[in-house]
Design a protein around this motif. Structure first.
Motif, PDB file in Angstrom:
ATOM      1  N   THR A 175       7.494  30.897 -23.916  1.00  0.00           N
ATOM      2  CA  THR A 175       8.150  31.122 -25.200  1.00  0.00           C
ATOM      3  C   THR A 175       7.305  30.595 -26.352  1.00  0.00           C
ATOM      4  O   THR A 175       6.267  29.962 -26.137  1.00  0.00           O
ATOM      5  CB  THR A 175       9.568  30.487 -25.197  1.00  0.00           C
ATOM      6  N   LEU A 176       7.745  30.917 -27.551  1.00  0.00           N
ATOM      7  CA  LEU A 176       7.007  30.498 -28.749  1.00  0.00           C
ATOM      8  C   LEU A 176       7.827  29.489 -29.537  1.00  0.00           C
ATOM      9  O   LEU A 176       9.050  29.606 -29.621  1.00  0.00           O
ATOM     10  CB  LEU A 176       6.755  31.710 -29.656  1.00  0.00           C
ATOM     11  N   SER A 177       7.139  28.537 -30.140  1.00  0.00           N
ATOM     12  CA  SER A 177       7.853  27.551 -30.958  1.00  0.00           C
ATOM     13  C   SER A 177       7.810  27.913 -32.442  1.00  0.00           C
ATOM     14  O   SER A 177       8.277  27.143 -33.277  1.00  0.00           O
ATOM     15  CB  SER A 177       7.281  26.150 -30.733  1.00  0.00           C
ATOM     16  N   GLY A 178       7.239  29.067 -32.772  1.00  0.00           N
ATOM     17  CA  GLY A 178       7.205  29.477 -34.177  1.00  0.00           C
ATOM     18  C   GLY A 178       6.036  28.888 -34.928  1.00  0.00           C
ATOM     19  O   GLY A 178       4.991  28.611 -34.343  1.00  0.00           O
ATOM     20  N   ALA A 179       6.212  28.685 -36.208  1.00  0.00           N
ATOM     21  CA  ALA A 179       5.095  28.273 -37.058  1.00  0.00           C
ATOM     22  C   ALA A 179       4.571  26.882 -36.716  1.00  0.00           C
ATOM     23  O   ALA A 179       3.399  26.587 -36.903  1.00  0.00           O
ATOM     24  CB  ALA A 179       5.510  28.321 -38.520  1.00  0.00           C
ATOM     25  N   ILE A 235      -0.024  19.595 -11.562  1.00  0.00           N
ATOM     26  CA  ILE A 235       0.533  20.170 -12.792  1.00  0.00           C
ATOM     27  C   ILE A 235       0.585  21.693 -12.665  1.00  0.00           C
ATOM     28  O   ILE A 235       1.580  22.336 -12.990  1.00  0.00           O
ATOM     29  CB  ILE A 235      -0.275  19.719 -14.037  1.00  0.00           C
ATOM     30  N   TRP A 236      -0.504  22.252 -12.133  1.00  0.00           N
ATOM     31  CA  TRP A 236      -0.559  23.709 -11.949  1.00  0.00           C
ATOM     32  C   TRP A 236       0.637  24.182 -11.129  1.00  0.00           C
ATOM     33  O   TRP A 236       1.336  25.131 -11.491  1.00  0.00           O
ATOM     34  CB  TRP A 236      -1.873  24.084 -11.246  1.00  0.00           C
ATOM     35  N   ASN A 237       0.902  23.505 -10.020  1.00  0.00           N
ATOM     36  CA  ASN A 237       1.984  23.939  -9.124  1.00  0.00           C
ATOM     37  C   ASN A 237       3.380  23.669  -9.692  1.00  0.00           C
ATOM     38  O   ASN A 237       4.360  24.246  -9.228  1.00  0.00           O
ATOM     39  CB  ASN A 237       1.842  23.257  -7.759  1.00  0.00           C
ATOM     40  N   ALA A 238       3.437  22.784 -10.684  1.00  0.00           N
ATOM     41  CA  ALA A 238       4.748  22.501 -11.300  1.00  0.00           C
ATOM     42  C   ALA A 238       5.156  23.613 -12.267  1.00  0.00           C
ATOM     43  O   ALA A 238       6.295  23.651 -12.738  1.00  0.00           O
ATOM     44  CB  ALA A 238       4.698  21.163 -12.033  1.00  0.00           C
ATOM     45  N   ILE A 239       4.227  24.496 -12.565  1.00  0.00           N
ATOM     46  CA  ILE A 239       4.545  25.582 -13.494  1.00  0.00           C
ATOM     47  C   ILE A 239       5.122  26.736 -12.683  1.00  0.00           C
ATOM     48  O   ILE A 239       4.398  27.542 -12.112  1.00  0.00           O
ATOM     49  CB  ILE A 239       3.307  25.958 -14.332  1.00  0.00           C
ATOM     50  N   LYS A 240       6.431  26.729 -12.584  1.00  0.00           N
ATOM     51  CA  LYS A 240       7.144  27.713 -11.764  1.00  0.00           C
ATOM     52  C   LYS A 240       8.503  27.962 -12.387  1.00  0.00           C
ATOM     53  O   LYS A 240       8.736  27.540 -13.525  1.00  0.00           O
ATOM     54  CB  LYS A 240       7.268  27.167 -10.344  1.00  0.00           C
ATOM     55  N   PHE A 241       9.417  28.591 -11.660  1.00  0.00           N
ATOM     56  CA  PHE A 241      10.729  28.890 -12.233  1.00  0.00           C
ATOM     57  C   PHE A 241      11.383  27.612 -12.758  1.00  0.00           C
ATOM     58  O   PHE A 241      11.455  26.606 -12.043  1.00  0.00           O
ATOM     59  CB  PHE A 241      11.648  29.565 -11.209  1.00  0.00           C
ATOM     60  N   GLY A 242      11.863  27.659 -13.979  1.00  0.00           N
ATOM     61  CA  GLY A 242      12.521  26.507 -14.593  1.00  0.00           C
ATOM     62  C   GLY A 242      11.644  25.817 -15.624  1.00  0.00           C
ATOM     63  O   GLY A 242      12.136  25.192 -16.544  1.00  0.00           O
ATOM     64  N   THR A 243      10.335  25.934 -15.471  1.00  0.00           N
ATOM     65  CA  THR A 243       9.395  25.294 -16.400  1.00  0.00           C
ATOM     66  C   THR A 243       9.325  26.067 -17.717  1.00  0.00           C
ATOM     67  O   THR A 243       9.314  27.301 -17.714  1.00  0.00           O
ATOM     68  CB  THR A 243       7.999  25.217 -15.747  1.00  0.00           C
ATOM     69  N   VAL A 244       9.291  25.326 -18.808  1.00  0.00           N
ATOM     70  CA  VAL A 244       9.105  25.961 -20.114  1.00  0.00           C
ATOM     71  C   VAL A 244       7.624  25.952 -20.454  1.00  0.00           C
ATOM     72  O   VAL A 244       6.992  24.888 -20.448  1.00  0.00           O
ATOM     73  CB  VAL A 244       9.876  25.206 -21.222  1.00  0.00           C
ATOM     74  N   LEU A 245       7.069  27.107 -20.717  1.00  0.00           N
ATOM     75  CA  LEU A 245       5.670  27.210 -21.142  1.00  0.00           C
ATOM     76  C   LEU A 245       5.668  27.531 -22.632  1.00  0.00           C
ATOM     77  O   LEU A 245       6.122  28.593 -23.033  1.00  0.00           O
ATOM     78  CB  LEU A 245       4.978  28.343 -20.388  1.00  0.00           C
TER      79      LEU A 245
END
Ligand SMILES: Nc1ncnc2c1ncn2[C@@H]1O[C@H](COP(=O)(O)OP(=O)(O)O)[C@@H](O)[C@H]1O
Ligand SMILES: C=C(OP(=O)(O)O)C(=O)O
Ligand SMILES: [Ca+2]
Ligand SMILES: [Mn+2]
Length: 742
Positions: free
Chosen positions: A196-200, A492-502
């Motif tokens: 997702t994006l945090s905007g400006a 950290i790489w493997n923690a980026i999965k369903f539920g994680t906010v990118l």
């Protein structure tokens, strides 16, 4: 983003934009606070030129936003940065999806207990009162689910009578659906994470952080020069609070024609020490914010939620909505306001999610020391034998690339004189919508080095040290993911999965594969995940008293040794200094490291005077026999530009040697100027890099640079020489003597 930007900006504005001969008097001489990017009022193109009205206070004339710049002028441009190829194909329209398949009645039942009583009330004395349970179903003997509450909706447009439903502690899956449905820029990445994006704003805006100065805070808090607590009055706080509440109360998420006002509410905990656990409530408008806090705070069990009761602290996050810049004290459209007496925080004008976690961290920096508990901006892990290490470090090595041609087109008319909210200094700010700047942000390594496959992770960023030992404040991690690689940071790489906010990452629009090298949206790309996504997380996140205190500095000057063993006085000296460096440069390739000092490695978050925290640390280290270390995770073989950043693999070997105890008994020699004890040998690390002088080809340049940095340390520390550490003024002298001598 780190506490360093504003400093750079004020300096760079002077140096590069105004080409002013003399730099700000206190260059590098004070604490620094994060991003202070000049930004216009959100209009396209250049804003109208503002000239200084000398009869008015400068701060009344110029309104600019702080924050990390985004290289986009419109929201659509921002979206096109996020997705690598063209715009998406056919957007799904119509009534597909779980939400629309159900009847309006069921749909309303799924909507939640109204908080209109508090949100729309004219009194608004307290935060929303969440009534547990479904009044319509009371007595039916049914198990009431935790977030499916329902109150009959009155279809009346009068805002005072309008009901706002709250979406209470939704699950990640539900929050995904809300985000994807309602929040532009939200997508599922191929890993399953929510991108997702945090905007400006893609970093913190510390210059827009305000703390209400009242009887409660007048004596307790650190005010004035150097303090991160920019004061505001109670009335102004209420104005902003009202603005935030009105905004939150007006959100119509319905696409059925009938109004459906809703907000997200999270009830969660902070601090894994059960004796000192704090209950927090987060009221927000975006599913992204709710999911972020779900990940970052401690998640209550259903039983704990039943008995949650009144929160100890509430955040109203209306980040999409700006503050009114004509409101007293407001210097931009962003404002993060903390009112300790009311136990509330209001966020306006920034959607950067880190603002919430760090805002609460500030609150903990007030609440915990009042209970004789030390709050720390540090990572923390534990070995198999129970040895605990703390990792302190400021985040943010920042490179600013200034496009001089662009600036000079607008000089000097697009400037206005503003007064720094932190001191009496005046400086120029450029009023531009988009800044031709590039930030290179890197942390000092708290998250990276505490996330260690061979050790238990207690936490990556915020801890408490009490008589019971250490405890994590949070329930999640917030990792930087620029240049993230599976090889170097597998956990950290493997923690980026369903539920994680990118946050703010760029991905392929078709495969949804994230390109971590891409900084088109920002350098400060982030992943927020629950701590249990790290396989070696220690749950509950508590541990015994620390054995090693590791101070991390990313020294872009390249003169600090990769590792030094510190005496207690040296540990205090470096803890209070809170040094790291950032790199600022111009288009013509002139790049220069800049020292930045942030007391207690987190001046932006502390609430009381730094010596208060330092005294507590010193006492605890002595009592529990902890050893201090200074680790340079920055440059070697020359300053930024000529040298290189120390390999992460080498830093990991150094940290291993600290943990194992082998470094404690190694052979040491003392460096000149900084007087640091450096080991002659470490397994897995080339010995020649241990003394930085060996890695510099130009030995004179090394000596000069070392002296230059030492001078900056001295200048920074001068402000502390008048203070006693605890009750002891002798200590201050001892600490002063532990700094550089030349
Ligand atoms: N030698 C090194 N030691 C630590 N981190 C390094 C090193 N070299 C590069 N890095 C990178 O620097 C960044 C450190 O950031 P992070 O751990 O998030 O800092 P913090 O938590 O202190 O803000 C990571 O992106 C990491 O990959
Ligand atoms: C989240 C932040 O801190 P850190 O870089 O320490 O994670 C921040 O400063 O916005
Ligand atoms: Ca941090
Ligand atoms: Mn971090």
């Amino acid at each position: 983003m780190e506490d360093a930007h504003s400093k750079v900006f004020s300096d760079l504005q002077l140096v590069y934009m105004l080409k002013c001969a003399s730099k700000a008097a206190d260059e590098n001489g004070e604490f620094s606070f994060a991003s202070n990017t000049p930004r216009s009022t959100g209009r396209k193109g250049l804003p109208k030129i503002q000239t200084q009205d000398h009869n008015k206070k400068a701060s009344d004339v110029c309104h600019d936003d702080s924050g990390t710049p985004v290289k986009a002028t419109t929201i659509d441009e921002l979206h096109s940065l996020q997705r690598k190829k063209s715009a998406p194909t056919t957007p799904i329209k119509g009534t597909q999806g779980a939400f629309n398949a159900i009847s309006e009645e069921d749909r309303q039942k799924q909507q939640l207990q109204s908080i209109s009583a508090s949100l729309a009330s004219l009194m608004r004395e307290t935060g929303p009162k969440l009534v547990k349970g479904d009044p319509a179903r009371k007595g039916e003997g049914q198990q009431i689910s935790h977030h499916h509450h329902y109150t009959p909706t009155i279809s009346i447009s009068d805002s005072a009578l309008k009901f706002t439903h709250y979406l209470y502690n939704l699950s990640p899956a539900e929050l995904y659906e809300h985000a994807i449905k309602n929040e532009k820029g939200s997508f599922i990445a191929s890993s399953g994470a929510l991108a997702t994006l945090s905007g400006a704003k893609t970093g913190r805006s510390p210059r827009d952080k305000r703390v209400v100065r009242d009887e409660t805070t007048e004596d307790d808090l650190w005010w004035g020069k150097g303090s991160p607590n920019i004061e505001m009055d109670e009335h102004t706080f209420m104005v902003n609070r009202e603005r935030a509440v009105d905004y939150l109360n007006s959100l119509d998420k319905s696409n059925t024609g009938k109004p459906a006002f809703q907000v997200f509410v999270n009830d969660q905990f902070l601090n894994w020490d059960p004796e000192h656990r704090i209950k927090v409530r987060i009221v927000s408008a975006r599913a992204y914010h709710s999911l972020f806090m779900h990940n970052m705070c401690i998640r209550p069990t259903p039983e704990e939620l039943e008995d949650f009761g009144t929160p100890d602290f509430t955040i109203y996050n209306a980040g999409q909505f700006p503050c009114n810049r004509y409101t007293h004290h407001m210097t931009s459209s962003t404002s993060i306001d903390i009112n300790l007496a009311r136990k509330e925080m209001v966020i306006l004008g920034t959607q950067y999610a880190g603002e919430m976690k760090k805002g609460l961290f500030g609150v903990m920096h007030y609440l915990m020391p009042k209970r004789q508990i030390l709050s720390l901006h540090s990572g923390c892990n534990m070995g198999k034998d129970g040895d605990v290490a703390l990792f302190f470090g400021l985040s943010g090595t920042v490179t600013l690339e200034l496009n001089r041609a662009t600036w000079s087109n607008h000089l000097p008319t697009d400037m206005c004189l503003v007064r720094s909210p932190l001191d009496t200094r005046f400086y120029y700010k450029l009023l531009l919508t988009v800044l031709p700047l590039v930030f290179f942000v890197t942390g000092t390594g708290k998250t990276t080095l505490s996330t260690d496959h061979n050790r238990y992770l207690i936490g990556d960023d915020e801890h408490c040290w009490s008589e019971n030992g250490v405890s994590n404040i949070e329930g999640g991690c917030y990792a930087k993911c620029i240049d993230l690689s599976r090889e170097k940071e597998p956990d950290i790489w493997n923690a980026i999965k369903f539920g994680t906010v990118l946050e703010n990452v760029v991905f392929d629009e078709h495969t949804r594969e994230v390109d971590y090298m891409d900084s088109s949206v920002t350098e400060n790309t982030r992943a927020a995940y629950p701590i249990d996504y790290i396989p070696n997380a220690k749950i509950p996140c508590v541990g015994p008293h620390p054995k090693n205190i590791i101070l991390l500095a990313c020294d872009a000057f390249g003169v600090l040794p990769p590792v030094s063993k510190l005496s207690l006085a040296q540990t205090m000296y470096h803890f209070i200094s809170g040094y790291t460096a950032l790199v600022a440069g111009t288009e013509d390739g002139i790049k220069e490291p800049q020292a930045t000092f942030s007391a207690c490695f987190g001046a932006a978050f502390i609430m009381m005077h730094p010596t208060k925290y330092a005294a507590m640390l010193s006492e605890k280290m002595q009592k529990h026999g902890a050893t201090g270390w200074l680790v340079n995770t920055g440059w070697s073989g020359g300053s930024y530009g000529s040298g290189k950043r120390i390999k992460l693999a080498y830093t990991r070997r150094i940290i291993d040697a600290i943990h194992s105890g082998s470094l404690l008994n190694a052979n040491y020699k003392k460096t000149e100027v900084f007087g640091l004890e450096i080991p002659t040998e470490i397994e897995g690390v080339p010995s020649e890099i241990l003394d930085p002088v060996n890695t510099w080809t130009d030995k004179n340049a090394y000596k000069d640079t070392q002296l230059k940095l030492a001078g900056l340390f001295k200048k920074n520390f001068a402000v502390f020489t008048d203070y006693k550490i605890g009750k002891n003024s002798m200590l201050t002298e001892e600490i002063l003597a532990a700094g550089p001598n030349y």
